[in-house]
Write an enzyme that holds these catalytic residues in place. Structure first.
Site, PDB file in Angstrom:
ATOM      1  N   SER A 168       0.832  -1.206   0.000  1.00 35.86           N
ATOM      2  CA  SER A 168       0.000   0.000   0.000  1.00 35.86           C
ATOM      3  C   SER A 168       0.864   1.252   0.000  1.00 35.86           C
ATOM      4  CB  SER A 168      -0.851  -0.045   1.268  1.00 35.86           C
ATOM      5  OG  SER A 168      -1.454   1.191   1.510  1.00 35.86           O
ATOM      6  N   ASN A 178     -15.554   4.157   5.305  1.00 37.98           N
ATOM      7  CA  ASN A 178     -14.489   5.098   5.691  1.00 37.98           C
ATOM      8  C   ASN A 178     -13.926   5.796   4.464  1.00 37.98           C
ATOM      9  OD1 ASN A 178     -14.269   4.423   8.523  1.00 37.98           O
ATOM     10  ND2 ASN A 178     -13.532   2.428   7.801  1.00 37.98           N
ATOM     11  N   TYR A 203      -2.108  -0.767  10.808  1.00 33.56           N
ATOM     12  CA  TYR A 203      -2.343  -1.372   9.493  1.00 33.56           C
ATOM     13  C   TYR A 203      -1.144  -1.131   8.572  1.00 33.56           C
ATOM     14  CZ  TYR A 203      -3.761  -1.642   4.635  1.00 33.56           C
ATOM     15  OH  TYR A 203      -3.775  -1.920   3.292  1.00 33.56           O
ATOM     16  N   LYS A 253       1.902  -3.724   6.673  1.00 38.32           N
ATOM     17  CA  LYS A 253       2.339  -3.802   5.268  1.00 38.32           C
ATOM     18  C   LYS A 253       3.861  -3.692   5.175  1.00 38.32           C
ATOM     19  CE  LYS A 253      -1.568  -4.528   3.490  1.00 38.32           C
ATOM     20  NZ  LYS A 253      -1.870  -5.830   2.885  1.00 38.32           N
TER      21      LYS A 253
HETATM   22  P1  NAD Z   1     -11.052  -6.794   1.084  1.00 40.60           P
HETATM   23  O1  NAD Z   1     -11.322  -6.725   2.540  1.00 40.60           O
HETATM   24  O2  NAD Z   1     -12.187  -6.569   0.148  1.00 40.60           O
HETATM   25  O3  NAD Z   1     -10.378  -8.199   0.727  1.00 40.60           O
HETATM   26  C1  NAD Z   1      -9.546  -8.896   1.616  1.00 40.60           C
HETATM   27  C2  NAD Z   1     -10.052 -10.318   1.700  1.00 40.60           C
HETATM   28  O4  NAD Z   1      -9.201 -11.034   2.608  1.00 40.60           O
HETATM   29  C3  NAD Z   1     -11.472 -10.405   2.247  1.00 40.60           C
HETATM   30  O5  NAD Z   1     -12.252 -11.196   1.367  1.00 40.60           O
HETATM   31  C4  NAD Z   1     -11.309 -11.067   3.608  1.00 40.60           C
HETATM   32  O6  NAD Z   1     -12.425 -11.884   3.927  1.00 40.60           O
HETATM   33  C5  NAD Z   1     -10.015 -11.844   3.430  1.00 40.60           C
HETATM   34  N1  NAD Z   1      -9.254 -12.109   4.662  1.00 40.60           N
HETATM   35  C6  NAD Z   1      -8.890 -11.228   5.623  1.00 40.60           C
HETATM   36  N2  NAD Z   1      -8.195 -11.864   6.592  1.00 40.60           N
HETATM   37  C7  NAD Z   1      -8.099 -13.165   6.219  1.00 40.60           C
HETATM   38  C8  NAD Z   1      -7.520 -14.316   6.805  1.00 40.60           C
HETATM   39  N3  NAD Z   1      -6.921 -14.273   7.985  1.00 40.60           N
HETATM   40  N4  NAD Z   1      -7.612 -15.501   6.149  1.00 40.60           N
HETATM   41  C9  NAD Z   1      -8.263 -15.578   4.956  1.00 40.60           C
HETATM   42  N5  NAD Z   1      -8.847 -14.526   4.367  1.00 40.60           N
HETATM   43  C10 NAD Z   1      -8.774 -13.329   4.985  1.00 40.60           C
HETATM   44  O7  NAD Z   1      -9.873  -5.778   0.774  1.00 40.60           O
HETATM   45  P2  NAD Z   1      -9.307  -5.254  -0.610  1.00 40.60           P
HETATM   46  O8  NAD Z   1      -9.652  -3.814  -0.738  1.00 40.60           O
HETATM   47  O9  NAD Z   1      -9.655  -6.178  -1.698  1.00 40.60           O
HETATM   48  O10 NAD Z   1      -7.755  -5.320  -0.307  1.00 40.60           O
HETATM   49  C11 NAD Z   1      -6.978  -6.427  -0.724  1.00 40.60           C
HETATM   50  C12 NAD Z   1      -5.550  -6.221  -0.268  1.00 40.60           C
HETATM   51  O11 NAD Z   1      -5.051  -4.999  -0.802  1.00 40.60           O
HETATM   52  C13 NAD Z   1      -5.383  -6.106   1.245  1.00 40.60           C
HETATM   53  O12 NAD Z   1      -4.186  -6.762   1.599  1.00 40.60           O
HETATM   54  C14 NAD Z   1      -5.266  -4.611   1.472  1.00 40.60           C
HETATM   55  O13 NAD Z   1      -4.528  -4.331   2.624  1.00 40.60           O
HETATM   56  C15 NAD Z   1      -4.528  -4.187   0.222  1.00 40.60           C
HETATM   57  N6  NAD Z   1      -4.754  -2.780  -0.138  1.00 40.60           N
HETATM   58  C16 NAD Z   1      -6.029  -2.324  -0.309  1.00 40.60           C
HETATM   59  C17 NAD Z   1      -6.241  -0.993  -0.649  1.00 40.60           C
HETATM   60  C18 NAD Z   1      -7.637  -0.449  -0.805  1.00 40.60           C
HETATM   61  O14 NAD Z   1      -7.799   0.785  -0.770  1.00 40.60           O
HETATM   62  N7  NAD Z   1      -8.667  -1.262  -1.004  1.00 40.60           N
HETATM   63  C19 NAD Z   1      -5.145  -0.143  -0.831  1.00 40.60           C
HETATM   64  C20 NAD Z   1      -3.847  -0.646  -0.657  1.00 40.60           C
HETATM   65  C21 NAD Z   1      -3.672  -1.972  -0.312  1.00 40.60           C
HETATM   66  C1  WQD Z   2      -9.410   9.793   0.478  1.00 44.27           C
HETATM   67  C2  WQD Z   2      -9.557  11.283   0.720  1.00 44.27           C
HETATM   68  C3  WQD Z   2      -9.978  11.862   3.022  1.00 44.27           C
HETATM   69  C4  WQD Z   2     -13.896  10.046   3.370  1.00 44.27           C
HETATM   70  C5  WQD Z   2      -6.822   4.759   2.512  1.00 44.27           C
HETATM   71  C6  WQD Z   2      -5.743   4.117   3.335  1.00 44.27           C
HETATM   72  C7  WQD Z   2      -4.591   3.707   2.458  1.00 44.27           C
HETATM   73  C8  WQD Z   2      -5.071   2.838   1.324  1.00 44.27           C
HETATM   74  C9  WQD Z   2      -6.130   3.536   0.553  1.00 44.27           C
HETATM   75  C10 WQD Z   2      -5.081   0.550   2.099  1.00 44.27           C
HETATM   76  C11 WQD Z   2      -8.854  11.749   2.004  1.00 44.27           C
HETATM   77  C12 WQD Z   2     -11.146  12.233   2.152  1.00 44.27           C
HETATM   78  C13 WQD Z   2     -12.691  10.477   2.882  1.00 44.27           C
HETATM   79  C14 WQD Z   2     -14.898  11.015   3.691  1.00 44.27           C
HETATM   80  C15 WQD Z   2     -13.396  12.738   2.971  1.00 44.27           C
HETATM   81  N1  WQD Z   2      -5.679   1.639   1.791  1.00 44.27           N
HETATM   82  N2  WQD Z   2     -12.437  11.792   2.689  1.00 44.27           N
HETATM   83  N3  WQD Z   2     -14.599  12.323   3.484  1.00 44.27           N
HETATM   84  O1  WQD Z   2      -7.187   7.711   3.482  1.00 44.27           O
HETATM   85  O2  WQD Z   2      -6.321   8.253   1.149  1.00 44.27           O
HETATM   86  O3  WQD Z   2      -6.304   5.945   1.937  1.00 44.27           O
HETATM   87  O4  WQD Z   2      -7.212   3.890   1.444  1.00 44.27           O
HETATM   88  O5  WQD Z   2      -3.929   0.280   2.056  1.00 44.27           O
HETATM   89  O6  WQD Z   2      -3.728   3.016   3.260  1.00 44.27           O
HETATM   90  O7  WQD Z   2      -5.314   5.057   4.299  1.00 44.27           O
HETATM   91  O8  WQD Z   2      -8.460   6.978   1.406  1.00 44.27           O
HETATM   92  O9  WQD Z   2     -10.781   7.027   0.639  1.00 44.27           O
HETATM   93  O10 WQD Z   2     -10.330   7.169   3.120  1.00 44.27           O
HETATM   94  O11 WQD Z   2      -9.756   9.105   1.682  1.00 44.27           O
HETATM   95  O12 WQD Z   2     -13.183  13.939   2.814  1.00 44.27           O
HETATM   96  O13 WQD Z   2     -15.990  10.693   4.191  1.00 44.27           O
HETATM   97  O14 WQD Z   2     -10.945  11.572   0.927  1.00 44.27           O
HETATM   98  O15 WQD Z   2      -9.765  12.809   4.024  1.00 44.27           O
HETATM   99  O16 WQD Z   2      -8.329  13.023   1.744  1.00 44.27           O
HETATM  100  P1  WQD Z   2      -7.033   7.328   2.069  1.00 44.27           P
HETATM  101  P2  WQD Z   2      -9.904   7.500   1.744  1.00 44.27           P
END
Ligand code: NAD
Ligand code: WQD
Length: 344
Positions: free
Chosen positions: A128, A202, A153, A157
């Site tokens: 991430s 969120n 979190y 990573k």
């Molecule tokens: P998500 O929650 O939709 O998918 C994650 C999946 O992992 C879920 O289906 C959940 O049930 C499963 N899971 C969690 N813990 C588990 C465990 N112990 N054993 C088996 N399954 C488990 O999330 P996503 O948005 O698809 O994210 C996927 C990956 O990408 C995650 O590692 C997340 O940290 C990373 N990531 C997501 C974002 C984002 O904004 N969505 C950004 C950067 C990184």
């Molecule tokens: C985006 C922008 C908020 C909600 C998160 C994780 C990051 C990665 C991606 C996993 C920000 C603003 C949001 C709202 C708002 N995930 N906002 N009102 O925080 O950039 O990143 O997701 O790895 O680690 O931190 O994403 O979508 O929460 O926010 O104004 O109700 O929108 O302040 O500027 P973020 P976000």
């Protein structure tokens, strides 16, 4: 020709499910492992409708070392693992840090032990942009400093990347690619799969779409006094299908042995920052819906401006994000309408 088998952990989740579709479409055999803590089995129906085939599914909590080892003992013909399974809510991780460390780190240890025991030596890891913390300069390059994490979190990573790096040094043949996603949004064009946040979202896009759908009264825009062009925070939003495509490219790179290092790291972003107000404007234009919003104080832990330098992924993976912000907001809206059974 025999299909290559790839294990996708977290494959019923948001990014995992879209990646599974891309893998199936590229002719890979896919086995999904998920404990369904943040997803549901219905996702498999959506995947099947799009890709025309249904991946195998194993319900497994990867924190369970015995069950994880037993599962991998049956999968010795797999060529690679894509590891999405993790908890991902930054705010929740502040309140329940040990739950995050236990889930994300124990799962990783169990995975790496099983992979090495059974000779599965190719890993793609979901990292991430959060590992960069509050960057000194944007766009952020992979070579930039990885700062102390702002949340448990984010720290999971960072530690997972360290684990992979250490293992790459000690285990001959082990190769990995860590993909640092920026802000993935959107849904598959078919809207058979998309993001399903549980409870109050969120993240910005699900909050916008739920507000437009009438589920939330108004969007609170966190911070209007940042040192950015319009005062609101800037992020690098990327379409989830572009993220999915990058995984296929990364997998092909691993399998073709063209890596330059045992662990390679690539940013997955568009390279373009968009402010919160720009996202709202794009959404309103593409959906035709008004989003009632109010600018309030900054959200704790937010950084002003984050966007990716993407040249490394462009050059080395031959990958580039293709979809625009308008494509993303339109896609997120079509998905919300599908979920809420609204007319688009
Ligand atoms: P998500 O929650 O939709 O998918 C994650 C999946 O992992 C879920 O289906 C959940 O049930 C499963 N899971 C969690 N813990 C588990 C465990 N112990 N054993 C088996 N399954 C488990 O999330 P996503 O948005 O698809 O994210 C996927 C990956 O990408 C995650 O590692 C997340 O940290 C990373 N990531 C997501 C974002 C984002 O904004 N969505 C950004 C950067 C990184
Ligand atoms: C985006 C922008 C908020 C909600 C998160 C994780 C990051 C990665 C991606 C996993 C920000 C603003 C949001 C709202 C708002 N995930 N906002 N009102 O925080 O950039 O990143 O997701 O790895 O680690 O931190 O994403 O979508 O929460 O926010 O104004 O109700 O929108 O302040 O500027 P973020 P976000």
């Amino acid at each position: 020709m025999e299909r290559k088998k790839v294990i996708v952990t977290g494959g019923t989740g948001f990014i995992g499910s879209h990646t599974v579709v891309s893998l199936l479409e590229q002719g890979f055999e896919v086995v999904i492992v998920d404990n369904l803590i943040n997803s549901s089995l219905d996702v498999l129906d959506g995947i099947e409708k799009i890709a025309g085939s249904r991946p195998d599914f194993f319900e497994l909590d990867m924190q369970d070392s015995t069950r994880t080892a037993e599962f991998f003992a049956t999968q010795t013909d797999a060529v690679a693992v894509i590891h999405f399974a993790a908890l991902k809510a930054v705010g929740e991780s502040m309140k329940k840090p040990l739950m995050y460390y236990r889930n994300n780190l124990f799962s990783m240890v169990n995975l790496l032990e099983s992979m090495t025991r059974h000779g599965i030596f190719n890993l793609i890891f979901s990292s991430s942009c959060t590992v960069y913390g509050d960057p000194d300069v944007v766009p952020i390059r992979e070579s930039n400093e990885v700062k102390p994490a702002l949340s448990p979190y984010g720290n999971t990573k960072k530690v997972c990347e360290d684990m992979i790096q250490n293992l790459g040094r000690s285990e001959e043949g082990f190769h990995a690619i860590s993909l640092r996603y920026f802000n993935p949004i959107g849904a598959h064009d078919s809207v058979e799969i998309g993001e399903l946040p549980i409870g109050v979202p969120n993240n910005l896009l699900p909050y916008i779409t739920q507000t437009a759908a009438g589920l939330r009264e108004e969007l609170l825009v966190f911070g209007g006094d940042y040192d950015t062009p319009d005062g609101t925070a800037v992020r690098d939003y990327i379409h989830v299908m572009d993220v999915a495509d990058a995984h296929v490219k990364a997998l092909n790179r691993l399998l073709s042995g063209t890596q330059k290092k045992r662990l390679e790291v690539f940013n997955l972003g568009t390279g373009k920052g968009s402010s919160v107000l720009e996202v709202i404007q794009s959404f309103e234009k593409m959906s035709g819906c008004k989003v009632p919003f109010r600018i309030v104080g900054r959200r704790e832990g937010d950084v002003p401006e984050v966007y990716a330098a993407t040249d490394l992924a462009n050059q080395e993976l031959g990958w580039q994000a293709k979809r625009s912000l308008d494509d993303m907001t339109a896609s997120s809206w079509r998905w919300e309408c599908r979920v809420r059974q609204l007319e688009v």
